[in-house]
Design an enzyme around this catalytic site. Structure first.
Site, PDB file in Angstrom:
ATOM      1  N   GLY A   1      -9.591 -11.118  12.624  1.00  0.00           N
ATOM      2  CA  GLY A   1      -9.939 -10.856  14.017  1.00  0.00           C
ATOM      3  C   GLY A   1     -10.898  -9.689  14.190  1.00  0.00           C
ATOM      4  O   GLY A   1     -11.206  -8.979  13.253  1.00  0.00           O
ATOM      5  N   TYR A   2     -11.379  -9.529  15.357  1.00  0.00           N
ATOM      6  CA  TYR A   2     -12.145  -8.388  15.836  1.00  0.00           C
ATOM      7  C   TYR A   2     -13.112  -7.822  14.784  1.00  0.00           C
ATOM      8  O   TYR A   2     -12.860  -6.821  14.123  1.00  0.00           O
ATOM      9  CB  TYR A   2     -11.171  -7.296  16.308  1.00  0.00           C
TER      10      TYR A   2
ATOM     11  N   THR B   1      -3.157  -6.691  13.158  1.00  0.00           N
ATOM     12  CA  THR B   1      -2.300  -7.794  12.763  1.00  0.00           C
ATOM     13  C   THR B   1      -1.002  -7.267  12.171  1.00  0.00           C
ATOM     14  O   THR B   1      -0.782  -6.064  12.090  1.00  0.00           O
ATOM     15  CB  THR B   1      -3.050  -8.710  11.784  1.00  0.00           C
TER      16      THR B   1
ATOM     17  N   ASP C   1       1.437   5.016  17.466  1.00  0.00           N
ATOM     18  CA  ASP C   1       0.951   3.687  17.840  1.00  0.00           C
ATOM     19  C   ASP C   1       1.953   3.072  18.823  1.00  0.00           C
ATOM     20  O   ASP C   1       2.855   3.763  19.313  1.00  0.00           O
ATOM     21  CB  ASP C   1       0.755   2.809  16.597  1.00  0.00           C
TER      22      ASP C   1
ATOM     23  N   GLU D   1      -4.293   0.783   7.074  1.00  0.00           N
ATOM     24  CA  GLU D   1      -4.178   1.173   8.484  1.00  0.00           C
ATOM     25  C   GLU D   1      -5.192   0.425   9.348  1.00  0.00           C
ATOM     26  O   GLU D   1      -4.886   0.016  10.459  1.00  0.00           O
ATOM     27  CB  GLU D   1      -4.359   2.688   8.639  1.00  0.00           C
TER      28      GLU D   1
ATOM     29  N   TYR E   1      -6.124   7.542  15.975  1.00  0.00           N
ATOM     30  CA  TYR E   1      -4.909   7.044  15.341  1.00  0.00           C
ATOM     31  C   TYR E   1      -5.076   6.948  13.827  1.00  0.00           C
ATOM     32  O   TYR E   1      -4.234   7.428  13.059  1.00  0.00           O
ATOM     33  CB  TYR E   1      -4.513   5.668  15.911  1.00  0.00           C
TER      34      TYR E   1
ATOM     35  N   CYS F   1      21.013   1.757  14.031  1.00  0.00           N
ATOM     36  CA  CYS F   1      19.954   2.756  14.198  1.00  0.00           C
ATOM     37  C   CYS F   1      20.405   4.159  13.772  1.00  0.00           C
ATOM     38  O   CYS F   1      21.434   4.650  14.242  1.00  0.00           O
ATOM     39  CB  CYS F   1      19.506   2.774  15.659  1.00  0.00           C
TER      40      CYS F   1
ATOM     41  N   TRP G   1       0.818  -1.218   0.000  1.00  0.00           N
ATOM     42  CA  TRP G   1       0.000   0.000   0.000  1.00  0.00           C
ATOM     43  C   TRP G   1       0.854   1.272   0.000  1.00  0.00           C
ATOM     44  O   TRP G   1       0.335   2.366   0.029  1.00  0.00           O
ATOM     45  CB  TRP G   1      -0.893   0.033   1.253  1.00  0.00           C
TER      46      TRP G   1
HETATM   47 FE1  SF4 Z   1      15.847   2.166  19.558  1.00  0.00          FE
HETATM   48 FE2  SF4 Z   1      18.411   1.541  19.926  1.00  0.00          FE
HETATM   49 FE3  SF4 Z   1      17.693   3.327  18.108  1.00  0.00          FE
HETATM   50 FE4  SF4 Z   1      17.504   3.923  20.667  1.00  0.00          FE
HETATM   51  S1  SF4 Z   1      19.376   3.489  19.539  1.00  0.00           S
HETATM   52  S2  SF4 Z   1      15.963   4.355  19.097  1.00  0.00           S
HETATM   53  S3  SF4 Z   1      16.892   1.953  21.503  1.00  0.00           S
HETATM   54  S4  SF4 Z   1      17.198   1.130  18.096  1.00  0.00           S
END
Ligand code: SF4
Length: 358
Positions: A95-96, A57, A152, A51, A134, A214, A29
């Protein structure tokens, strides 16, 4: 609330958006960030439908449903014209069912009162039947690039870690929402909402967050603290209550007796096996036979377990068979065994326990 004044929001935003440009999940989507830059606009119907499905799910489970729905009903007006029973059958397994009824009510409102065009603001969307805060925020952001604060469980988790929020859930929810709101701007509002969703789903996972990969670890207080997985803090959960009931599997030749459930309430409007009331105490054998919808030679076939959102159910299963052509209550909808696979899973489990028929 933990102050976020020390965070360089602009730098955090641009790092996450750059990551999204490289790593955005390819979803049925979704309009990719590259296509978005080329001016491709998302279809609000598809955004809304996805959404609603994703609220209950996972992406892998929702995707085949989404593809099948959009193939059968390519526009919101097509969906609005569907029979209730057909939609409920198509929804089985998601579900639901109250959400499916709301889905239809919303489609009909958009088709009937808005000429088949979704309102393009959060407030306008919120006024549609069954559209909660939401969903309104998500559709406003993703479909219309409105700077809506889309929060969320995934986004709550990311915020709780970024800002090391010590208040446990659910009390922390307003703070987490406010922290997320501080990061929302007019710039690439839809991509921002989706970037946060992707971060929560693929990197900042509930267990084992991949902090080394990250894009916002530079600003993450939980990462700096060394125990990101311990966020969000959680209050002790009360046990989910347990209910007990009996399901009755009555066969006649190749057919099984089903009943249409009342339109309101759990599994409302769906076909299901006849059952007793669901109550707090178990049924003994005599009570189970007494609660049967029809006098027959009921045989105990054990029990199945099923977990609903708000309670767990232990369902005893009793089975009996009638001779071909035998009289039975008119309310029974006789359905071939093969047709039982469209039943809500709690009834499918009970039917399987009764006869291993599927
Ligand atoms: Fe999440 Fe680790 Fe990134 Fe912090 S550093 S936002 S805990 S993945």
């Amino acid at each position: 609330m933990k102050a976020s004044v020390s965070v360089d929001r602009a730098a955090l935003r641009s790092s996450l958006l750059a990551w999204y440009d490289r790593q955005a999940r390819s979803l049925a989507w979704r309009v990719s960030p590259a296509d978005r830059r080329e001016g491709v606009r998302p279809d609000p119907y598809r955004v809304w439908l996805s959404e609603v499905m994703l609220q209950q799910t996972t992406v892998p489970h929702a995707t085949p449903y989404f593809l099948s729905f959009t193939q059968r009903w390519p526009t919101v007006s097509d969906l609005a014209a569907v029979e209730d029973g057909d939609l409920m059958a198509a929804w089985a397994g998601l579900g639901y069912y109250a959400r499916a009824r709301n889905l239809l009510a919303c489609a009909r409102a958009v088709a009937g009162q808005h000429g088949g065009v979704f309102p393009d603001t959060e407030e306008g969307l919120r006024n549609l039947p069954g559209v909660g805060a939401y969903t309104a925020a998500a559709v406003a952001a993703i479909a219309f690039d409105r700077p809506a604060n889309v929060v969320d469980g995934n986004v709550e988790r990311v915020m709780s870690r970024l800002f090391a929020v010590e208040t446990p859930l659910p009390d922390a929810k307003p703070d987490l929402k406010a922290l997320a709101g501080e990061l929302v701007t007019e710039e690439r509002a839809g991509d921002w909402a989706q970037a946060l969703m992707d971060l929560g789903a693929t990197v900042c996972k509930p267990k084992g967050p991949l902090c080394d990969l990250c894009p916002v670890s530079t600003w993450c207080e939980a990462f700096r603290g060394g125990a990101p997985e311990t966020y969000p803090r959680k209050a002790r959960k009360a046990d989910r209550p347990r209910r007990h009931g009996v399901a009755y599997v009555l066969t006649r030749g190749d057919a099984v007796a089903l009943v249409r459930r009342p339109p309101k309430g759990l599994l409302g409007g769906m076909l299901g096996l006849p059952t007793s009331d669901w109550r707090a105490t178990p049924y003994d054998d005599a009570e189970a036979r007494e609660a049967a919808p029809f006098a027959a030679d009921w045989r105990d076939r054990g029990a199945v377990e099923h977990v609903f959102t708000h309670f767990s159910l232990t369902l005893r299963v009793f089975a009996a068979s009638l001779d071909e052509g035998a009289e039975a209550p008119a309310a029974f909808v006789w359905t071939a065994r093969l047709g039982l696979s469209a039943l809500p899973s709690v009834f499918l489990k009970a039917a399987r326990a009764a006869e291993r028929m599927l």
